[in-house]
Scaffold this motif. Structure first.
Motif, short mmCIF file in Angstrom:
data_model
loop_
_atom_site.label_atom_id
_atom_site.label_comp_id
_atom_site.label_asym_id
_atom_site.label_seq_id
_atom_site.Cartn_x
_atom_site.Cartn_y
_atom_site.Cartn_z
N ILE A 349 0.83 -1.22 0.00
CA ILE A 349 0.00 0.00 0.00
C ILE A 349 0.86 1.26 0.00
O ILE A 349 0.71 2.13 -0.87
N GLU A 368 -5.86 7.93 -0.87
CA GLU A 368 -5.97 6.56 -1.39
C GLU A 368 -5.29 5.52 -0.50
O GLU A 368 -5.92 4.51 -0.13
N GLU A 371 -7.32 5.10 2.74
CA GLU A 371 -8.54 4.31 2.58
C GLU A 371 -8.22 2.81 2.56
O GLU A 371 -8.92 2.00 3.18
N GLN A 372 -7.15 2.43 1.87
CA GLN A 372 -6.78 1.01 1.80
C GLN A 372 -6.37 0.47 3.17
O GLN A 372 -6.73 -0.66 3.54
N ARG A 375 -9.43 0.04 5.45
CA ARG A 375 -10.17 -1.19 5.10
C ARG A 375 -9.45 -2.42 5.66
O ARG A 375 -10.08 -3.35 6.16
N ARG A 376 -8.12 -2.41 5.57
CA ARG A 376 -7.34 -3.55 6.08
C ARG A 376 -7.52 -3.69 7.59
O ARG A 376 -7.43 -4.79 8.14
N LYS A 381 -13.63 3.40 4.86
CA LYS A 381 -12.70 4.40 4.35
C LYS A 381 -13.18 5.82 4.60
O LYS A 381 -12.38 6.77 4.58
#
Length: 628
Positions: A349, A368, A371-372, A375-376, A381
Motif C-alpha cells: 500500500i 488513497e 482508505e486502503q 479497510r485492512r 474508508k
C-alpha cells in the motif's frame, strides 16, 4: 449503491435530490466554483464547513461517527475546551481560549469566526451584559455567513438556505435588538414556519424549534399582554408541536420552560372558556393541564436530585460532536488491537514511514493509501460516516425508524424496515453486513427463534465481521465503531459470569479516559446505551450497590445533555436494585415510596413513547400492588 459512503458524492446527491442550486447552498460561505471541485472529489473540505453545508441541507452531524485529520482534530479540541469552559461558567478561561483560538490558522474561515463571536456573546450574556452589546455581537456573527439578513423577511426575496446554527444566531440577534423594532413576535412566527418547512431532519429541528417557540411564547405571554381565546389556542398549538418534537426525539431542550408556558396557556384557556360558557373541550384542557404539571414537577425533581439546572443555560448544546477520534490514533490503536506490525499493514500500500508519521499525527496520509489501510484494519474508508455506509439520505431515516421499532419490540415492523434497508445498501461493505447481522440476531432473539447461546454466537460473529482480533479486552488502548460496541453489549447479556465480568470491566475502562478528559458529552449516545446494559447486568449478578452508583452517575450525565431516552430505564434499575437489596437484608419495603418511583418510570416511558417499557412498568406496578 455499490460505492462506499463518500462526502462529495453524498453532498451532491442530497443537494440535487433537494432541488438546491449550488449558489444557494454556499451563499455567504464559499464560492460556487469551489463547491464544484468539492462535489467532484477534487478538493477536500474541513469538518466545520462540511457540517455547515450538510446542516443547510437538513442533515444533522449527530448521526455521524468522526475520524478527523490532524487539522480538524485540533479544531475540535479547541471547540470542546471553549464549550466546556462556558458550560462550567469559567468565563476567564473561556475568553482566553477564544482569543487564542482566533489566532490559529485558517484566519479567514467564516465558520470559525462565527463560532468565536457567538461564544464571546454567550460569555457576556451569562455575565449579564446589556442587550445593546449582545445585539452588536450577534449582528457581527450573523453577517459573517448571512450578509443580507434584513432581506430575509421580504416576501419578494427568495428564501435563504440556512443551518440550525445560523437560525439560532439570527434568533439571538433579533431578540437582543427587539426593543428597537417591536416586531419580534412576527419574526419568531417567521422562523417557526421556516423550520417547519425546512429540509431539517428531526434531530436538526429539535435543536432549534423548541427554542424559537419558547422565545415566541415568552413574548406573547408577557405580563402586559392580554390574549383572546383564539390567540391562546394558537399559542397552545405551537407549544404542543414543540413538545411533541421533543417527545419523538427524546430530548429535553427547553422542555421545562415549555411545560410551564403550556400550563399558563391552559389555565387562561380554561378561565376564558368558563367565562364565555364554551365548555366543549374543558375536560380535555383540564387533563392536559394536570399531565403538564406532573411532568414538569417530575423533571424538576430529577434535575434537582442530580444537580442539573432545570432551565437551559446556553447554546453550547448546538455545537456538540459525537464519537470523535483522530485518524492517527485510530490507525495506531486498531493496528495494535489486531496484532499487526506497521510493515504488515503497509504491505503493498505505502511506505512504513508514511504510516509511522501518520500514527504520530505529524502528517495526514494521502487519501488513497489511507482508505486502503483503514479497510485492512476493518474500518470504513469514509472519515465521517454513519453506522450504515451509504450515500442515500433515506437510509439514515429508515435506520432511525428501525431503532424505534426495535426498542419497542415491534419486531414485525422492524423486519419490514430491515428488508427495505437491505435493498438500499451494499452488503459487500463489511460495516453494512455487520449491521444487518446484528439486527437480525436481535430480532430473532426477541421473537424466541434462537437460544441464548445461539444469540451470543451470532453477536460474536457480527462483531468479528469487522474486528478480526483474537483478544482486545486487555489491550492498553481500544478503538471500536458504535456497531462493534453494540455487538459487545448485546452478547454480554447471555454469556457466562466470567466472560460477563470481563466485558463489563472492559466497557467501564473504555469510557474512563473520556470521563477524565471531560469528554463524556461528546460520546453520550453510546455511553448511555453501554452503561444501561452494564448496570442491568450488574443488577442481575447481585452487585446492587455498584449498579445503583453507576445508574446515578449516568443519570447525571444524560440529564446534563438533555437526553431522556434511557432515564426511565436507569430509574427502574435503581428501583429494582434497591428492592432486591431490601428483600435480601429482610428490611421493610416502603410500598408507597416504591410505587411512586415506579409511577415515575411509567410517566417518563409514556411521555417519550417507550411503549414496551411502559407495559413492563405497569405490569410491575400491578404485581407490587397485588403483593402489598
Amino acid at each position: 449503491m455499490q460505492s462506499e459512503q463518500d462526502f462529495s458524492v453524498f453532498l451532491r446527491r442530497v443537494r440535487l435530490e433537494s432541488g438546491v442550486p449550488g449558489d444557494v447552498l454556499v451563499e455567504g460561505l464559499i464560492n460556487v466554483s469551489l463547491l464544484s471541485r468539492i462535489e467532484n472529489g477534487e478538493r477536500p473540505l474541513y469538518k466545520t464547513m462540511r457540517n455547515r453545508l450538510l446542516g443547510r441541507l437538513g442533515v444533522t452531524p449527530d448521526m455521524y461517527e468522526n475520524l478527523l485529520n490532524n487539522e480538524d482534530y485540533i479544531t475540535w479540541k479547541w471547540h470542546h475546551h471553549i464549550l466546556y469552559a462556558i458550560e462550567q461558567k469559567d468565563f476567564q478561561k473561556a475568553v482566553q481560549l477564544i482569543q487564542d483560538y482566533e489566532k490559529q490558522e485558517p484566519l479567514d474561515d467564516k465558520t470559525k469566526q462565527q463560532f468565536c463571536v457567538v461564544m464571546c456573546a454567550e460569555v457576556l450574556r451569562l455575565q449579564g451584559a446589556d442587550n445593546a452589546k449582545l445585539a452588536s455581537l450577534y449582528e457581527r456573527a450573523v453577517y459573517l455567513t448571512v450578509p443580507q439578513v434584513e432581506q430575509i423577511y421580504n416576501d419578494d426575496v427568495p428564501e435563504k438556505l440556512l443551518s440550525v446554527l445560523e437560525v439560532n444566531t439570527i434568533l439571538e440577534y433579533e431578540y437582543y435588538k427587539k426593543s428597537k423594532e417591536k416586531n419580534f413576535v412576527k419574526k419568531c412566527k417567521y422562523w417557526i414556519a421556516y423550520v417547519e418547512e425546512s429540509f431539517f431532519d428531526r434531530l436538526s429541528k429539535v435543536k432549534i424549534y423548541p427554542k424559537i417557540v419558547w422565545y415566541y411564547l415568552r413574548e406573547m405571554l408577557s405580563v402586559d399582554s392580554e390574549l383572546d381565546l383564539l390567540e391562546l389556542e394558537d399559542a397552545l398549538q405551537y407549544c404542543e408541536q414543540a413538545i411533541e418534537l421533543l417527545r419523538d426525539t427524546k430530548r429535553a431542550y427547553y422542555l421545562v420552560e415549555l411545560l410551564a408556558y403550556k400550563q399558563k396557556i391552559l389555565t387562561d384557556i380554561i378561565e376564558k372558556s368558563l367565562k364565555d360558557n364554551k365548555l366543549q373541550k374543558l375536560e380535555t384542557y383540564k387533563k392536559l393541564l394536570q399531565e403538564s404539571i406532573e411532568m414538569e414537577q417530575l423533571l424538576k425533581n430529577l434535575y434537582a436530585t442530580y444537580h442539573v439546572s432545570e432551565y437551559m443555560q446556553d447554546c453550547t448544546y448546538l455545537y456538540g460532536q459525537r464519537w470523535v477520534f483522530a485518524i492517527g490514533d485510530v490507525l495506531r490503536i486498531r493496528r495494535n488491537m489486531l496484532g499487526l506490525t506497521q510493515e504488515q499493514v503497509c504491505d503493498g500500500i505505502c511506505s512504513v514511514k508514511s504510516l509511522r508519521r501518520a500514527e504520530k499525527k505529524q502528517v495526514n496520509m494521502q487519501q488513497e493509501p489511507l482508505e486502503q489501510i483503514l479497510r485492512r484494519l476493518g474500518v470504513s474508508k469514509e472519515i465521517q460516516k454513519t453506522a450504515l455506509v451509504t450515500n442515500d439520505k433515506s437510509v439514515l431515516y429508515l435506520k432511525n425508524e428501525l431503532s424505534i421499532y426495535r426498542n419497542n419490540r415491534e419486531t414485525d415492523k422492524a423486519r419490514v424496515l430491515l428488508r427495505q434497508l437491505r435493498d438500499k445498501i451494499c452488503l459487500e461493505i463489511p460495516e453494512n453486513m455487520q449491521f444487518v447481522m446484528e439486527c437480525e440476531a436481535s430480532l430473532d432473539w426477541m421473537e424466541g427463534m434462537i437460544t441464548k447461546e445461539e444469540f451470543a454466537a451470532k453477536e460474536e460473529e457480527a462483531l468479528r465481521y469487522t474486528l478480526k482480533a483474537d483478544s482486545f479486552y486487555d489491550a492498553e488502548e481500544v478503538y471500536l465503531t458504535e456497531t462493534e460496541m453494540s455487538c459487545i453489549c448485546k452478547k454480554m447479556q447471555l454469556v457466562d459470569t466470567i466472560e460477563k465480568r470481563e466485558s463489563i470491566a472492559f466497557l467501564l475502562h473504555f469510557f474512563e479516559k473520556f470521563e477524565k478528559e471531560n469528554l463524556l458529552s461528546e460520546y453520550i449516545a453510546m455511553y448511555e446505551f453501554v452503561m444501561a446494559n452494564v448496570t442491568n447486568e450488574l443488577s442481575s449478578m447481585g452487585e446492587y450497590q455498584l449498579a445503583i452508583a453507576l445508574d446515578k452517575k449516568v443519570l447525571g450525565e444524560v440529564l446534563r445533555c438533555r437526553r431522556l431516552h434511557i432515564v426511565n430505564v436507569l430509574l427502574y434499575d435503581i428501583w429494582w436494585s434497591d428492592r432486591e437489596q431490601k428483600i435480601i437484608a429482610e428490611q421493610k419495603i416502603e410500598i408507597k415510596k416504591m410505587t411512586e418511583n415506579l409511577k415515575q418510570c411509567i410517566m417518563l416511558s409514556h411521555f417519550f413513547k417507550e411503549t414496551y417499557y411502559e407495559k413492563v412498568y405497569l405490569d410491575e406496578l400491578h404485581q407490587s400492588t397485588t403483593l402489598s
